[in-house]
Scaffold this active site. Sequence first.
Site, short mmCIF file in Angstrom:
data_model
loop_
_atom_site.label_atom_id
_atom_site.label_comp_id
_atom_site.label_asym_id
_atom_site.label_seq_id
_atom_site.Cartn_x
_atom_site.Cartn_y
_atom_site.Cartn_z
N GLY A 56 0.79 -1.23 0.00
CA GLY A 56 0.00 0.00 0.00
C GLY A 56 0.81 1.27 0.00
O GLY A 56 0.38 2.29 -0.54
N GLU A 111 3.78 4.34 6.17
CA GLU A 111 2.58 3.49 6.11
C GLU A 111 1.51 4.18 5.27
O GLU A 111 1.41 5.41 5.26
CB GLU A 111 2.17 3.29 7.56
CG GLU A 111 1.13 2.34 7.99
CD GLU A 111 1.01 0.97 7.37
OE1 GLU A 111 1.10 0.85 6.14
OE2 GLU A 111 0.73 0.04 8.12
N ASP A 115 -5.98 2.25 10.21
CA ASP A 115 -7.42 2.04 10.41
C ASP A 115 -7.61 1.66 11.88
O ASP A 115 -7.71 2.54 12.74
CB ASP A 115 -7.85 0.93 9.43
CG ASP A 115 -9.35 0.68 9.44
OD1 ASP A 115 -10.06 1.31 10.21
OD2 ASP A 115 -9.80 -0.17 8.65
N PHE A 164 -14.12 2.89 3.46
CA PHE A 164 -13.09 2.15 2.71
C PHE A 164 -12.68 2.95 1.48
O PHE A 164 -13.52 3.39 0.71
CB PHE A 164 -13.60 0.76 2.32
CG PHE A 164 -12.48 -0.14 1.91
CD1 PHE A 164 -11.71 -0.79 2.87
CD2 PHE A 164 -12.17 -0.30 0.57
CE1 PHE A 164 -10.64 -1.60 2.49
CE2 PHE A 164 -11.09 -1.11 0.19
CZ PHE A 164 -10.34 -1.75 1.15
P1 IMP Z 1 -5.22 -1.59 10.53
O1 IMP Z 1 -4.37 -2.70 11.09
O2 IMP Z 1 -6.69 -1.83 10.81
O3 IMP Z 1 -4.78 -0.22 10.96
O4 IMP Z 1 -5.15 -1.70 8.96
C1 IMP Z 1 -4.05 -1.28 8.27
C2 IMP Z 1 -3.94 -1.91 6.91
O5 IMP Z 1 -5.20 -2.32 6.38
C3 IMP Z 1 -3.40 -0.88 5.95
O6 IMP Z 1 -1.98 -0.89 5.92
C4 IMP Z 1 -4.05 -1.26 4.65
O7 IMP Z 1 -3.23 -2.20 3.98
C5 IMP Z 1 -5.36 -1.90 5.05
N1 IMP Z 1 -6.46 -0.92 4.98
C6 IMP Z 1 -7.11 -0.35 6.02
N2 IMP Z 1 -8.08 0.48 5.60
C7 IMP Z 1 -8.03 0.45 4.24
C8 IMP Z 1 -8.79 1.13 3.21
O8 IMP Z 1 -9.70 1.94 3.44
N3 IMP Z 1 -8.43 0.83 1.93
C9 IMP Z 1 -7.44 -0.05 1.61
N4 IMP Z 1 -6.71 -0.69 2.54
C10 IMP Z 1 -7.01 -0.45 3.85
#
Ligand code: IMP
Length: 193
Positions: A56, A111, A115, A164
């Site tokens: 990403g 990063e 989320d 998203f």
């Molecule tokens: P977290 O562990 O919930 O903070 O998620 C982080 C990872 O989930 C990010 O590095 C992304 O790869 C993926 N991610 C979270 N939200 C999105 C989104 O809205 N679109 C695409 N990828 C996401």
Amino acid sequence: MTNAGEGHAPPAWAAHALGNVVVDGDTLAARVAELGRKITEDYSTDPPLLVGVLKGAMLFMSDLARSIELPVEVDFMAVSSYGTATSTSGVVRIVKDLDVDLKDRHVLVVEDIVDSGLTLNYLRRYLGARGPASLEVCALLLKEGEQRVTQSLKYVGFTIPSTFVVGYGLDVGERFRNLQGVYTYVGPESVDQ
Ligand code: IMP
């Protein structure tokens, strides 16, 4: 700061799957340049090792690295989170580890989006255990009010609503990473938020 850029329609090839623009390409470029200037100032005596989190952060890393006027080094790691396609469980698998030693290095993790914060929380503990001189995070996007884990993020590009999004490196099913801006995703694949 949320940037709802108006008048930036998605390109025709992706329009069927996209909703509104969340941050347009010009606004992204301006903010990335600003982050680069700030990092240049903050690390002027200790050029950092930039650690990009694949896939990403690929576009963000590429633009950010070019906007930092210091002899930075760059490395990547790839992680995959267990969970559904679009929400993480916080259990992270290291798919590709770093090639360089972190001992006594000033590490700046680059990063794409935070989320729940679970992925970053895991990475912090994982990288912190390797003895860096400092360990900070530069996240392009931070989802408003979503963090299940408290994070201290030294640099954040934009705070965005909790929806998203795809584009500028972010995907759904490996698609839409090559959009110049960030858009809400309204396409057919299910998004479990
Ligand atoms: P977290 O562990 O919930 O903070 O998620 C982080 C990872 O989930 C990010 O590095 C992304 O790869 C993926 N991610 C979270 N939200 C999105 C989104 O809205 N679109 C695409 N990828 C996401």
